[in-house]
Scaffold this active site. Sequence first.
Site, PDB file in Angstrom:
ATOM      1  N   GLU A   1       0.837  -1.198   0.000  1.00 38.11           N
ATOM      2  CA  GLU A   1       0.000   0.000   0.000  1.00 38.11           C
ATOM      3  C   GLU A   1       0.875   1.253   0.000  1.00 38.11           C
ATOM      4  O   GLU A   1       0.613   2.220  -0.716  1.00 38.11           O
ATOM      5  CB  GLU A   1      -0.913   0.051   1.225  1.00 38.11           C
ATOM      6  CG  GLU A   1      -1.912  -1.065   1.307  1.00 38.11           C
ATOM      7  CD  GLU A   1      -1.440  -2.241   2.148  1.00 38.11           C
ATOM      8  OE1 GLU A   1      -0.261  -2.682   2.013  1.00 38.11           O
ATOM      9  OE2 GLU A   1      -2.251  -2.742   2.939  1.00 38.11           O
TER      10      GLU A   1
ATOM     11  N   LYS B   1       2.087  -8.111  -5.320  1.00 41.03           N
ATOM     12  CA  LYS B   1       3.182  -8.981  -4.890  1.00 41.03           C
ATOM     13  C   LYS B   1       2.836 -10.384  -5.372  1.00 41.03           C
ATOM     14  O   LYS B   1       1.801 -10.948  -4.989  1.00 41.03           O
ATOM     15  CB  LYS B   1       3.309  -8.949  -3.361  1.00 41.03           C
ATOM     16  CG  LYS B   1       4.462  -9.744  -2.826  1.00 41.03           C
ATOM     17  CD  LYS B   1       4.532  -9.592  -1.319  1.00 41.03           C
ATOM     18  CE  LYS B   1       5.959  -9.345  -0.918  1.00 41.03           C
ATOM     19  NZ  LYS B   1       6.074  -9.023   0.500  1.00 41.03           N
TER      20      LYS B   1
END
Length: 122
Positions: A72, A98
């Site tokens: 984030e 990811k």
Amino acid sequence: MKTKISLEGMKFRAFHGVTEQERIIGGDYCVDVSYIVNNEAPETDALKDTVSYADVYDVIKTEMMSPSQLIENKAFSIRTALYAAFPLLSYIKVTVSKLNPPVSGEVAKVSATISEEPDIAE
């Protein structure tokens, strides 16, 4: 005139993560960015009248090489850096994924999206 430009599927090997091991061995990431540029390039066909996506990529690459604990935060730092580098941009949406995250099950990717729109699901 406003033009929406997207860079999709940018791949990076980077060292983000909460655990020490993630920050040492690194992981694979995918970044998608869309932005709106106020420009005259559609009419003039001149690079000087727009924001070069190659330059946008370079900013993203630089940000991806700077470690963060959370994806984030990485998405936010990319967005912030792009706004700082390119004043012609009026909207930026960043998704950092990811790949193969370290969880106790099989997960292809985990993603975080930063956008100023209230509904970022689209």
